[in-house]
Design a protein around this motif. Structure first.
Motif, PDB file in Angstrom:
ATOM      1  N   GLN A 112       0.850  -1.197   0.000  1.00 17.50           N
ATOM      2  CA  GLN A 112       0.000   0.000   0.000  1.00 17.50           C
ATOM      3  C   GLN A 112       0.883   1.242   0.000  1.00 17.50           C
ATOM      4  O   GLN A 112       1.241   1.735  -1.055  1.00 17.50           O
ATOM      5  CB  GLN A 112      -0.998  -0.027   1.152  1.00 17.50           C
ATOM      6  CG  GLN A 112      -2.110  -1.067   0.872  1.00 17.50           C
ATOM      7  CD  GLN A 112      -3.199  -1.079   1.918  1.00 17.50           C
ATOM      8  OE1 GLN A 112      -3.524  -0.065   2.511  1.00 17.50           O
ATOM      9  NE2 GLN A 112      -3.794  -2.242   2.154  1.00 17.50           N
ATOM     10  N   CYS A 148       4.554  -4.002   8.961  1.00 14.55           N
ATOM     11  CA  CYS A 148       3.763  -3.312   7.945  1.00 14.55           C
ATOM     12  C   CYS A 148       2.493  -2.865   8.646  1.00 14.55           C
ATOM     13  O   CYS A 148       1.867  -3.651   9.348  1.00 14.55           O
ATOM     14  CB  CYS A 148       3.431  -4.249   6.792  1.00 14.55           C
ATOM     15  SG  CYS A 148       2.176  -3.569   5.678  1.00 14.55           S
ATOM     16  N   ARG A 149       2.121  -1.590   8.472  1.00 14.61           N
ATOM     17  CA  ARG A 149       0.926  -1.103   9.155  1.00 14.61           C
ATOM     18  C   ARG A 149      -0.247  -0.972   8.194  1.00 14.61           C
ATOM     19  O   ARG A 149      -1.355  -0.667   8.621  1.00 14.61           O
ATOM     20  CB  ARG A 149       1.253   0.256   9.787  1.00 14.61           C
ATOM     21  CG  ARG A 149       0.226   0.774  10.769  1.00 14.61           C
ATOM     22  CD  ARG A 149       0.028  -0.106  11.989  1.00 14.61           C
ATOM     23  NE  ARG A 149      -0.400   0.684  13.133  1.00 14.61           N
ATOM     24  CZ  ARG A 149      -0.714   0.167  14.316  1.00 14.61           C
ATOM     25  NH1 ARG A 149      -0.639  -1.147  14.513  1.00 14.61           N
ATOM     26  NH2 ARG A 149      -1.065   0.947  15.313  1.00 14.61           N
ATOM     27  N   CYS A 150       0.002  -1.175   6.904  1.00 15.75           N
ATOM     28  CA  CYS A 150      -1.064  -0.925   5.926  1.00 15.75           C
ATOM     29  C   CYS A 150      -1.842  -2.168   5.541  1.00 15.75           C
ATOM     30  O   CYS A 150      -3.038  -2.087   5.296  1.00 15.75           O
ATOM     31  CB  CYS A 150      -0.491  -0.344   4.634  1.00 15.75           C
ATOM     32  SG  CYS A 150       0.151   1.323   4.726  1.00 15.75           S
ATOM     33  N   THR A 151      -1.175  -3.298   5.393  1.00 17.28           N
ATOM     34  CA  THR A 151      -1.787  -4.369   4.590  1.00 17.28           C
ATOM     35  C   THR A 151      -2.437  -5.498   5.368  1.00 17.28           C
ATOM     36  O   THR A 151      -3.240  -6.226   4.808  1.00 17.28           O
ATOM     37  CB  THR A 151      -0.738  -5.030   3.686  1.00 17.28           C
ATOM     38  OG1 THR A 151       0.224  -5.705   4.527  1.00 17.28           O
ATOM     39  CG2 THR A 151      -0.043  -4.024   2.802  1.00 17.28           C
TER      40      THR A 151
ATOM     41  N   ARG B  12      -1.811  -1.525  -9.383  1.00 19.20           N
ATOM     42  CA  ARG B  12      -1.711  -0.158  -8.867  1.00 19.20           C
ATOM     43  C   ARG B  12      -0.849   0.724  -9.760  1.00 19.20           C
ATOM     44  O   ARG B  12       0.171   0.273 -10.271  1.00 19.20           O
ATOM     45  CB  ARG B  12      -1.048  -0.171  -7.487  1.00 19.20           C
ATOM     46  CG  ARG B  12      -1.674  -1.011  -6.456  1.00 19.20           C
ATOM     47  CD  ARG B  12      -0.788  -0.965  -5.212  1.00 19.20           C
ATOM     48  NE  ARG B  12      -0.751   0.387  -4.699  1.00 19.20           N
ATOM     49  CZ  ARG B  12      -1.484   0.806  -3.663  1.00 19.20           C
ATOM     50  NH1 ARG B  12      -2.258  -0.029  -3.026  1.00 19.20           N
ATOM     51  NH2 ARG B  12      -1.415   2.041  -3.269  1.00 19.20           N
ATOM     52  N   TYR B 239      -3.376   6.920   7.866  1.00 13.41           N
ATOM     53  CA  TYR B 239      -4.104   6.426   9.047  1.00 13.41           C
ATOM     54  C   TYR B 239      -4.740   7.566   9.839  1.00 13.41           C
ATOM     55  O   TYR B 239      -4.822   7.508  11.067  1.00 13.41           O
ATOM     56  CB  TYR B 239      -3.190   5.607   9.976  1.00 13.41           C
ATOM     57  CG  TYR B 239      -2.155   4.754   9.282  1.00 13.41           C
ATOM     58  CD1 TYR B 239      -2.510   3.926   8.232  1.00 13.41           C
ATOM     59  CD2 TYR B 239      -0.822   4.775   9.668  1.00 13.41           C
ATOM     60  CE1 TYR B 239      -1.561   3.146   7.577  1.00 13.41           C
ATOM     61  CE2 TYR B 239       0.128   3.997   9.026  1.00 13.41           C
ATOM     62  CZ  TYR B 239      -0.250   3.192   7.975  1.00 13.41           C
ATOM     63  OH  TYR B 239       0.700   2.430   7.337  1.00 13.41           O
ATOM     64  N   ARG B 352      -7.112   6.376  12.489  1.00  7.73           N
ATOM     65  CA  ARG B 352      -7.834   5.433  11.632  1.00  7.73           C
ATOM     66  C   ARG B 352      -9.241   5.043  12.122  1.00  7.73           C
ATOM     67  O   ARG B 352      -9.383   4.487  13.207  1.00  7.73           O
ATOM     68  CB  ARG B 352      -6.993   4.166  11.550  1.00  7.73           C
ATOM     69  CG  ARG B 352      -7.284   3.365  10.330  1.00  7.73           C
ATOM     70  CD  ARG B 352      -6.171   2.388  10.091  1.00  7.73           C
ATOM     71  NE  ARG B 352      -6.385   1.837   8.770  1.00  7.73           N
ATOM     72  CZ  ARG B 352      -5.452   1.308   8.019  1.00  7.73           C
ATOM     73  NH1 ARG B 352      -4.232   1.234   8.439  1.00  7.73           N
ATOM     74  NH2 ARG B 352      -5.737   0.840   6.839  1.00  7.73           N
ATOM     75  N   GLY B 471      -1.139   5.369   0.092  1.00 11.81           N
ATOM     76  CA  GLY B 471      -1.075   3.915   0.145  1.00 11.81           C
ATOM     77  C   GLY B 471      -2.436   3.277  -0.054  1.00 11.81           C
ATOM     78  O   GLY B 471      -2.543   2.108  -0.396  1.00 11.81           O
ATOM     79  N   GLY B 652      -5.982  -4.226   6.145  1.00  9.51           N
ATOM     80  CA  GLY B 652      -5.037  -3.412   6.907  1.00  9.51           C
ATOM     81  C   GLY B 652      -5.693  -2.691   8.068  1.00  9.51           C
ATOM     82  O   GLY B 652      -5.177  -2.650   9.176  1.00  9.51           O
TER      83      GLY B 652
END
Lengths: 173, 760
Positions: A112, A148-151, B12, B239, B352, B471, B652
């Motif tokens: 991401q 990883c904090r996004c996926t 992407r 976030y 978030r 992202g 996520g």
């Protein structure tokens, strides 16, 4: 008592020449002894694909391969890299062609924001070279040092497993 | 509806640059002659600044300048006019450990850091306040002299006769739930580069919503908007944590203005995890009443938001919490009071999913416990009280195109309920939760989205818009919308970086609004370009412009597709023969009404997603460790523009809420100093902790969204925290009232329950 009016002195840092190979290119670099491999790669060689996350060995974003082994480049002094072979993310695609892991990570939408991605890709590359037929749990363990904090990791795991089976695309989505 | 590009999981736009290491982030940017900035922070949670002596630091070779809070014009900024309580740096007193006091620009980072040690600040310590209890006590130290009771903001509503409504209930459940401070957990540290272009500042770096930063930063620095240009490189995650201007933004801007040189300021993780924005900790008293058959009848909730030294985005938090209690279930009588309290801790803001995540957690927790006490089925009670399409919720929202009921029914099939209930395994649990999340509710500032679609003379397409690629995949989704609307292949679209000079600024990347709002702006702009091209094509094909069709680069006459021409040819003829460069312009905004912050009422939003989630966990009774086995979600996000990207958002976000549920907490010592500001001690989920995800999108309808899309960023994961907590409660038979649900708390609860059972 008189106040000292002179400027504070800075002790010049010790420097040393090192020679190492990065992505197949031999570099002769004069480095400050206190500098980490991460700093020298990013600031002296301009290879900013190696990311600085925590700078204390906990997030894995700065992972590079040192003689084929994944290491946190923020925990290695540049002088320790003397005589070693380093692979960074910039060296993963060959002749303009993505490595199957890079292809799979794009095709599975495993990335991401992309900040942890170079570190995970290099960790996975070294891992698959040693364990060509891993289980899902093996893959999860292999990348457990890369935050990883996004996926949610699932897509990275799926992408790496696919590559171990010779695929770079998901079956469906 | 059959689309050419919408609904496809195309790769992407930013995939290649990110997997090859070519993508440039804030900390990668370098300019010739660039200086490095560092921030000196308060070593006390609450202290008067008596004097600052920077003379020694200024003499250090390599130091270019040192600024303090007094170098800023003294204009306060804040989310609402009535909550403007913050200055760029502390001036008279520091209100939390780590508040910026001074900053230095030097030739390199080492020198800048050494200079910080040479700045002498004399402090006079004041008594700190760290908890709501301390802060609201009569005679408590005031964080701001003009804020009595340390109250920063209050939101209230009262629907129906609450006292009578509770009298009419057959069963009433009361709980006191608390939640902790967490950090966004960015892997990328904040990094801002400011440079001068004549008398203008160019600011680029880690910002999620440049428009929000720009407005507030210019106000606090007394600069006209036109004198600051913001550019966005790639951003390492948003976030909700990079909206408003932070000390790092002010420091870079001011240091560049003073020195005339480019200045980059990068923070470290201990600054970010310990001293930058966090999520409010909350103290929530909640009471829910139902009729015998499980019909919810009355709700009362009082919540304190402990949020540190400055209010920041707290009006959004109180609103998101209050409105989050009343959707997706029908609760005809409700009273809410949300009180945001000042403490001498780092300021809290948006994280978030917003405070809605916490509201959903407390409501789903008490609903689950109430159903268990009453012997009612967990999914049946949710079905019974689910708001249905076009129903008016208690707070007035019309649930247009709302498919929550359908998600419950779909989930029921996915988890094989109620058959799964019969197969109860000891220390295994399942928990449910739902939500109905707005596709972008209005905040402050302008609320429209705009775009320019520039067709280059060789038929390429530059999409110029203001949404930040953090992202989440906005570049990809907006390119898909543009390609679909214009009838060209996706590959032809190039998406430009966000730039306050070149693009029309997007209001911000929050509240799951980008796909719908920015997407509509892009759609309208693409349609404008297509209309212009259709006029040109009509001349060439001798047809009526209304009959010209565009699909994947072909331009043809409807009902006579043999009369066709390529897209490139139309463009070329327009440019070279008609003198008509093609620029499509578009903007989109609906009159959503004004936000009513004092009553926590959400304004109308163009679409509302819905979700029902089930989480399955196992708990190790020896260690108290929770393993999240599987997350299953049935959700409606309208027509997904890119299903793989939508699923990525869900996965996520869900995992981040899992962190809040079972791992994470920003801890401080008795002096307010952070004690776990690094990823070794601040435990975020790793690949070994992350669960399996099973998502099933129901394609609901949304006439307001581009091609029927609804927002997706937060709308599914917002139910995760509640579902996880409910699953643990189901596994161990006890409700843990304070987050995070750590192994220690679980063991204590299990032991307590067992000794209670032995006594009984």
């Amino acid at each position: 008592m008189t106040t000292q009016q002179t400027a504070p002195r800075i002790v010049p840092p010790k420097r040393e020449y090192i020679q190492f190979t990065v992505n197949g290119i031999i570099y002769d670099v004069e480095v400050d002894l206190r500098r980490t491999l991460l700093e020298v790669l990013r600031e002296q060689l301009g290879l900013t694909g190696t990311k600085k996350g925590c700078n204390d060995g906990n997030c894995g974003a700065c992972t590079v391969l040192v003689n084929g082994k994944p290491m946190n480049s923020c925990l290695i002094l540049a002088v320790e890299a003397h005589g070693k072979e380093i692979t960074t993310i910039e060296g993963m695609a060959q002749d303009g062609k993505l490595h199957p892991l890079q292809e799979a990570v794009v095709n599975f939408n495993a990335l991401q924001c992309g900040y942890c991605t170079p570190g995970i890709l290099l960790t996975a590359k070294a891992f698959l070279e040693e364990n060509p037929h891993p289980t899902e749990h093996d893959v999860r363990r292999a990348i457990a040092g890369n935050l990883c904090r996004c996926t949610g990791y699932q897509r990275f795991v799926n992408a790496i497993l696919a590559v171990s089976q010779g695929k770079t695309k998901p079956d469906e989505e | 509806m059959e689309y050419a590009i919408v609904g496809k999981s195309v790769p992407r736009k930013d995939g290649w640059v990110k997997v090859t290491g070519q993508a440039q982030y804030g900390g990668d940017l370098i300019l010739p002659g660039m200086l490095h900035g560092k921030i000196l922070r308060s070593p006390h949670a609450h202290a008067r600044i008596v004097s600052i002596d920077a003379s020694r630091a200024k003499r250090l070779p390599g130091v270019r300048t040192i600024i303090t809070g007094k170098d800023f014009p003294g204009v306060k900024f804040g989310f609402l006019p009535i909550t403007r309580d913050q200055l760029p740096f502390a001036v008279d007193k520091a209100r939390y450990f780590g508040e910026a006091v001074a900053a230095v620009a030097a030739s390199d980072e080492d020198t800048a850091e050494e200079a910080l040690d040479l700045i002498q600040v004399e402090y006079e310590e004041l008594p700190p306040v760290f908890t709501v209890q301390d802060a609201i006590r009569p005679g408590a130290t005031l964080v701001h002299d003009d804020k009595p009771g340390n109250v920063g903001f209050t939101a209230r509503y009262n629907y129906g006769d609450i006292a009578r409504a509770f009298e009419e209930c057959d069963y009433i459940k009361e709980e006191h739930l608390t939640t902790q401070r967490i950090s966004h957990g960015f892997i990328e540290p904040h990094a801002m580069l400011a440079s001068m272009d004549g008398d203008r500042v160019v600011l680029q770096g880690t910002k999620q919503s440049p428009y929000i930063t720009w407005r507030h930063l210019c106000r606090a620095m007394d600069l006209p908007l036109s004198k600051v240009r913001m550019l966005n490189p790639y951003v390492g995650g948003g976030y909700s944590g990079k909206h408003d201007p932070f000390d790092v933004d002010f420091a870079a801007t001011k240091l560049a203005l003073v020195t005339g040189r480019p200045v980059r300021v990068e923070l470290t993780q201990d600054e970010i995890l310990g001293m930058e924005r966090q999520r409010h900790s909350k103290d929530c008293w909640i009471k829910l009443g139902a009729k015998k058959d499980g019909t919810l009848h009355a709700l009362e909730c009082k919540t304190y938001f402990e949020g540190g030294a400055y209010v920041c985005a707290a009006p959004i938090n109180t609103r998101a919490f209050g409105s989050g209690l009343l959707i997706p279930y029908r609760i005809p009588n409700a009273r809410f009071e949300g009180i945001r309290i000042y403490t001498t801790r780092p300021p809290c803001g948006a994280v978030r999913g917003q405070a809605r995540v916490i509201a959903r957690y407390v409501l789903e927790a008490i609903l689950t416990d109430l159903a268990n006490d009453m012997g009612l089925d967990q999914l049946e009670i949710r079905r019974k009280n689910a708001l249905v399409k076009d129903e008016v919720a208690t707070e007035g929202t019309v649930m247009e195109n709302f498919a929550f009921m359908e998600t419950i029914d779909e989930l029921k099939k996915m988890v094989d309920w109620p058959a799964a209930k019969a197969k109860k395994v000891p220390f295994h649990g399942i928990g449910f939760a739902g939500d109905g999340y707005a596709s972008g509710s209005r905040a402050r500032g302008h609320w429209a989205s705009a775009a320019v679609v520039k067709i280059t003379e060789d038929g390429g397409i530059n999409l110029i818009q203001g949404a930040t690629e953090i992202g989440q995949g906005s570049d990809t989704v907006l390119a898909q919308i543009c390609a679909e609307a214009l009838g060209v292949p996706y590959e032809e679209i190039s998406v430009a970086v966000e730039d306050t000079d070149a693009s029309v600024l997007e209001q911000g990347i929050y509240s799951s609004r980008t796909t719908v709002w920015a997407g509509n702006g892009v759609r309208v702009a693409a349609e404008d370009a297509r209309r212009q091209l259709a006029e040109e094509a009509a001349k060439l094909l001798e047809a009526d412009p209304k009959d010209i069709e565009f699909r994947l680069g072909n331009v043809y006459v409807r009902n006579d597709p043999k009369r066709s021409i390529t897209f490139n040819e139309v463009v070329r003829k327009a440019y070279y023969e008609q003198g008509h460069p093609i620029y499509g312009r578009g903007s989109w905004g609906m009159d959503a009404g004004r936000a009513d912050w004092a009553t926590a009422k959400e304004p109308w939003s163009p679409g509302r997603g819905s979700v029902t989630m089930a989480v399955e966990v196992s708990v190790d009774p020896e260690t108290g460790k929770v393993k999240i086995l599987k997350l299953t979600a049935a959700h409606d996000n309208g027509q997904p523009i890119n299903p793989a990207l939508l699923a990525g958002q869900i996965e996520g976000g869900t995992m981040a809420h899992m962190g809040q549920g079972v791992f994470e907490e920003c801890l401080t010592d008795e002096h307010g100093r952070p004690i776990n500001p690094d990823f070794f001690d601040y435990k975020m989920p790793t690949a070994l902790d992350a669960p399996h995800f099973a998502n099933h999108p129901i394609i609901g309808d949304n006439p307001y969204g581009p091609f029927g899309a609804k927002g997706g960023g937060e709308s599914v994961s917002s139910s995760a925290l509640g579902a996880i907590a409910n699953a643990v409660a189901d596994a161990i038979g006890v409700r843990i009232m304070d987050l995070p649900i750590t192994p220690q708390k679980i063991l204590k609860a299990i032991n307590g329950k067992q000794s209670q059972e032995r006594r009984a």
